[in-house]
Design an enzyme around this catalytic site. Structure first.
Site, PDB file in Angstrom:
ATOM      1  N   ARG A  36       2.984  -6.170   9.087  1.00 45.83           N
ATOM      2  CA  ARG A  36       2.324  -5.007   9.890  1.00 45.83           C
ATOM      3  C   ARG A  36       2.703  -4.866  11.030  1.00 45.83           C
ATOM      4  O   ARG A  36       2.697  -3.521  11.219  1.00 45.83           O
ATOM      5  CB  ARG A  36       0.588  -5.503   9.770  1.00 45.83           C
ATOM      6  CG  ARG A  36       0.036  -5.226   8.294  1.00 45.83           C
ATOM      7  CD  ARG A  36      -1.531  -6.111   8.221  1.00 45.83           C
ATOM      8  NE  ARG A  36      -2.214  -5.586   7.307  1.00 45.83           N
ATOM      9  CZ  ARG A  36      -3.229  -6.086   6.849  1.00 45.83           C
ATOM     10  NH1 ARG A  36      -3.705  -7.244   7.473  1.00 45.83           N
ATOM     11  NH2 ARG A  36      -3.954  -5.650   5.945  1.00 45.83           N
TER      12      ARG A  36
ATOM     13  N   THR B  22      -4.923  -7.370  10.975  1.00 42.67           N
ATOM     14  CA  THR B  22      -5.204  -6.056  10.148  1.00 42.67           C
ATOM     15  C   THR B  22      -4.699  -4.909  11.077  1.00 42.67           C
ATOM     16  O   THR B  22      -4.346  -3.951  10.537  1.00 42.67           O
ATOM     17  CB  THR B  22      -6.851  -5.939  10.025  1.00 42.67           C
ATOM     18  OG1 THR B  22      -7.225  -7.346   9.498  1.00 42.67           O
ATOM     19  CG2 THR B  22      -7.176  -4.811   9.375  1.00 42.67           C
TER      20      THR B  22
ATOM     21  N   TYR C 134     -12.211  -2.372  -3.504  1.00 43.05           N
ATOM     22  CA  TYR C 134     -12.699  -2.550  -1.992  1.00 43.05           C
ATOM     23  C   TYR C 134     -14.097  -2.430  -2.078  1.00 43.05           C
ATOM     24  O   TYR C 134     -14.749  -2.228  -0.843  1.00 43.05           O
ATOM     25  CB  TYR C 134     -11.762  -1.636  -1.012  1.00 43.05           C
ATOM     26  CG  TYR C 134     -10.739  -1.923  -0.685  1.00 43.05           C
ATOM     27  CD1 TYR C 134     -10.520  -2.963   0.039  1.00 43.05           C
ATOM     28  CD2 TYR C 134      -9.487  -1.155  -0.935  1.00 43.05           C
ATOM     29  CE1 TYR C 134      -9.202  -3.509   0.705  1.00 43.05           C
ATOM     30  CE2 TYR C 134      -8.278  -1.666  -0.161  1.00 43.05           C
ATOM     31  CZ  TYR C 134      -8.306  -2.710   0.266  1.00 43.05           C
ATOM     32  OH  TYR C 134      -6.924  -3.092   1.000  1.00 43.05           O
TER      33      TYR C 134
ATOM     34  N   ARG D 268      -1.202 -14.405   4.502  1.00 43.85           N
ATOM     35  CA  ARG D 268      -1.940 -13.628   5.299  1.00 43.85           C
ATOM     36  C   ARG D 268      -1.013 -13.825   6.864  1.00 43.85           C
ATOM     37  O   ARG D 268      -1.080 -12.665   7.832  1.00 43.85           O
ATOM     38  CB  ARG D 268      -2.994 -14.484   5.808  1.00 43.85           C
ATOM     39  CG  ARG D 268      -4.241 -13.827   4.642  1.00 43.85           C
ATOM     40  CD  ARG D 268      -4.780 -12.617   4.703  1.00 43.85           C
ATOM     41  NE  ARG D 268      -5.305 -11.915   5.769  1.00 43.85           N
ATOM     42  CZ  ARG D 268      -6.179 -11.298   5.780  1.00 43.85           C
ATOM     43  NH1 ARG D 268      -6.466 -10.563   4.425  1.00 43.85           N
ATOM     44  NH2 ARG D 268      -6.448 -10.455   6.543  1.00 43.85           N
TER      45      ARG D 268
ATOM     46  N   GLU E 273      -9.492 -11.158  -7.415  1.00 41.30           N
ATOM     47  CA  GLU E 273      -8.375  -9.979  -7.090  1.00 41.30           C
ATOM     48  C   GLU E 273      -7.354 -10.062  -8.056  1.00 41.30           C
ATOM     49  O   GLU E 273      -6.964  -8.967  -8.726  1.00 41.30           O
ATOM     50  CB  GLU E 273      -7.980  -9.822  -5.823  1.00 41.30           C
ATOM     51  CG  GLU E 273      -9.071  -9.585  -4.593  1.00 41.30           C
ATOM     52  CD  GLU E 273      -8.810  -9.393  -3.140  1.00 41.30           C
ATOM     53  OE1 GLU E 273      -9.662  -9.153  -2.528  1.00 41.30           O
ATOM     54  OE2 GLU E 273      -7.468  -9.982  -3.053  1.00 41.30           O
TER      55      GLU E 273
ATOM     56  N   HIS F   6      -2.110  -5.391   1.520  1.00 41.61           N
ATOM     57  CA  HIS F   6      -3.333  -6.333   1.336  1.00 41.61           C
ATOM     58  C   HIS F   6      -2.828  -7.728   1.020  1.00 41.61           C
ATOM     59  O   HIS F   6      -1.910  -7.867   0.233  1.00 41.61           O
ATOM     60  CB  HIS F   6      -4.117  -5.618   0.142  1.00 41.61           C
ATOM     61  CG  HIS F   6      -5.204  -6.492  -0.242  1.00 41.61           C
ATOM     62  ND1 HIS F   6      -6.407  -6.609   0.447  1.00 41.61           N
ATOM     63  CD2 HIS F   6      -5.381  -7.283  -1.079  1.00 41.61           C
ATOM     64  CE1 HIS F   6      -7.166  -7.419  -0.266  1.00 41.61           C
ATOM     65  NE2 HIS F   6      -6.585  -8.060  -1.240  1.00 41.61           N
TER      66      HIS F   6
ATOM     67  N   PHE G 124     -15.437   3.090   7.475  1.00 39.22           N
ATOM     68  CA  PHE G 124     -14.141   3.563   6.931  1.00 39.22           C
ATOM     69  C   PHE G 124     -13.756   3.692   5.647  1.00 39.22           C
ATOM     70  O   PHE G 124     -12.920   3.802   5.181  1.00 39.22           O
ATOM     71  CB  PHE G 124     -13.132   2.937   7.713  1.00 39.22           C
ATOM     72  CG  PHE G 124     -13.174   1.104   7.269  1.00 39.22           C
ATOM     73  CD1 PHE G 124     -12.921   0.657   6.237  1.00 39.22           C
ATOM     74  CD2 PHE G 124     -13.917   0.336   8.474  1.00 39.22           C
ATOM     75  CE1 PHE G 124     -13.105  -0.588   6.066  1.00 39.22           C
ATOM     76  CE2 PHE G 124     -13.946  -0.861   8.259  1.00 39.22           C
ATOM     77  CZ  PHE G 124     -13.607  -1.641   6.962  1.00 39.22           C
TER      78      PHE G 124
ATOM     79  N   ASN H  17      -1.928   0.228   6.905  1.00 40.72           N
ATOM     80  CA  ASN H  17      -1.500  -1.052   7.335  1.00 40.72           C
ATOM     81  C   ASN H  17      -0.625  -1.633   6.298  1.00 40.72           C
ATOM     82  O   ASN H  17      -0.720  -2.933   6.456  1.00 40.72           O
ATOM     83  CB  ASN H  17      -2.499  -1.630   7.915  1.00 40.72           C
ATOM     84  CG  ASN H  17      -3.750  -2.434   7.147  1.00 40.72           C
ATOM     85  OD1 ASN H  17      -3.596  -2.089   5.796  1.00 40.72           O
ATOM     86  ND2 ASN H  17      -4.499  -3.113   7.549  1.00 40.72           N
TER      87      ASN H  17
ATOM     88  N   LYS I 121       0.765  -1.086   0.088  1.00 46.72           N
ATOM     89  CA  LYS I 121       0.147   0.013  -0.106  1.00 46.72           C
ATOM     90  C   LYS I 121       0.926   1.541   0.112  1.00 46.72           C
ATOM     91  O   LYS I 121       2.150   1.299   0.288  1.00 46.72           O
ATOM     92  CB  LYS I 121      -0.918  -0.198   1.111  1.00 46.72           C
ATOM     93  CG  LYS I 121      -1.880  -1.256   1.213  1.00 46.72           C
ATOM     94  CD  LYS I 121      -2.844  -1.196   2.228  1.00 46.72           C
ATOM     95  CE  LYS I 121      -3.826  -2.474   2.345  1.00 46.72           C
ATOM     96  NZ  LYS I 121      -4.971  -2.146   3.436  1.00 46.72           N
TER      97      LYS I 121
HETATM   98  P1  DAT Z   1      -7.476  -7.015   5.715  1.00 45.32           P
HETATM   99  O1  DAT Z   1      -6.542  -5.892   5.123  1.00 45.32           O
HETATM  100  O2  DAT Z   1      -6.593  -7.705   7.015  1.00 45.32           O
HETATM  101  O3  DAT Z   1      -8.161  -8.132   5.026  1.00 45.32           O
HETATM  102  P2  DAT Z   1     -10.242  -6.049   6.234  1.00 45.32           P
HETATM  103  O4  DAT Z   1     -10.566  -6.784   4.665  1.00 45.32           O
HETATM  104  O5  DAT Z   1     -11.271  -6.305   7.076  1.00 45.32           O
HETATM  105  O6  DAT Z   1      -8.816  -6.275   6.598  1.00 45.32           O
HETATM  106  O7  DAT Z   1     -10.212  -4.578   5.589  1.00 45.32           O
HETATM  107  C1  DAT Z   1      -9.692  -4.217   4.561  1.00 45.32           C
HETATM  108  C2  DAT Z   1      -8.876  -2.802   4.819  1.00 45.32           C
HETATM  109  O8  DAT Z   1      -9.678  -1.713   5.398  1.00 45.32           O
HETATM  110  C3  DAT Z   1      -8.167  -2.920   6.013  1.00 45.32           C
HETATM  111  O9  DAT Z   1      -6.663  -3.449   5.474  1.00 45.32           O
HETATM  112  C4  DAT Z   1      -7.940  -1.555   6.452  1.00 45.32           C
HETATM  113  C5  DAT Z   1      -9.170  -1.199   6.502  1.00 45.32           C
HETATM  114  N1  DAT Z   1     -10.111  -1.359   7.742  1.00 45.32           N
HETATM  115  C6  DAT Z   1     -10.617  -2.388   8.246  1.00 45.32           C
HETATM  116  N2  DAT Z   1     -10.935  -2.268   9.371  1.00 45.32           N
HETATM  117  C7  DAT Z   1     -11.079  -0.829   9.811  1.00 45.32           C
HETATM  118  C8  DAT Z   1     -11.235  -0.179  10.808  1.00 45.32           C
HETATM  119  N3  DAT Z   1     -11.827  -0.582  11.761  1.00 45.32           N
HETATM  120  N4  DAT Z   1     -10.763   1.111  10.804  1.00 45.32           N
HETATM  121  C9  DAT Z   1     -10.206   1.648   9.767  1.00 45.32           C
HETATM  122  N5  DAT Z   1      -9.968   0.842   8.691  1.00 45.32           N
HETATM  123  C10 DAT Z   1     -10.237  -0.100   8.602  1.00 45.32           C
HETATM  124 MG    MG Z   2      -9.651  -8.261   3.605  1.00 38.47          MG
END
Ligand code: DAT
Ligand code: MG
Length: 143
Positions: free
Chosen positions: A104, A93, A51, A87, A128, A117, A59, A114, A11
């Site tokens: 991370r 996350t 996304y 992962r 994807e 992805h 968010f 973070n 990212k």
């Molecule tokens: P991951 O990236 O670990 O698969 P995810 O699919 O739940 O996590 O979420 C996608 C992205 O969205 C994540 O990398 C960062 C953002 N995100 C997720 N939960 C969040 C939160 N509670 N506050 C802010 N950003 C968030």
């Molecule tokens: Mg995800």
């Protein structure tokens, strides 16, 4: 165990920190091979499309702005159990909950910014990978 492919994104925060090489090294040390890669600046349409599953989340707007805030590296990783392995190397996350030594834990500054992805399941990995790469842009390492 089966050889799988997964989509990875470094990212904008991690690209800006100049740690692409360090992150690639972690993938390779974990037995994952980079079989396709490209640097690009995501358009709003691409960031929102990628996304889309999160579009109702509070968010979402910040996530899209962040993903557009600078260049990203997108890559396809291939290897045994690649989806789960990536992962694992990424960490949780929320970097505060990420295990020591994960990408991370070492490079992410917050749950929103973070560093990486990674696809979370075979079906999303397929979608994807197709989002960013044509079949002929992937150079399989194992057949
Ligand atoms: P991951 O990236 O670990 O698969 P995810 O699919 O739940 O996590 O979420 C996608 C992205 O969205 C994540 O990398 C960062 C953002 N995100 C997720 N939960 C969040 C939160 N509670 N506050 C802010 N950003 C968030
Ligand atoms: Mg995800």
């Amino acid at each position: 165990m089966a050889v799988e492919r997964t989509l990875s994104i470094i990212k904008p925060d991690a690209v800006a920190k100049n740690v692409i090489g360090d992150i690639y090294s972690r993938f390779e040390k974990a037995g994952l091979s980079i079989v396709a890669a490209r640097m690009l600046q995501l358009s709003r349409e691409q960031a929102e499309g990628f996304y889309a599953v999160h579009k109702e989340r509070p968010f979402f707007k910040d996530l899209v702005e962040f993903m557009m805030s600078g260049p990203v590296m997108v890559q396809v990783l291939e290897g045994e159990n690649a989806i789960a392995k990536n992962r694992e190397v990424m960490g949780a996350t929320n970097p505060k909950e990420a295990a020591p030594g994960t990408i991370r834990a070492d490079f992410a500054s917050s749950i929103g910014t973070n560093a990486v992805h990674g696809s979370d399941a075979p079906e999303t990995a397929k979608q994807e990978i197709e989002f960013f790469f044509k079949p002929e842009e992937i150079c399989p390492r194992s057949r």
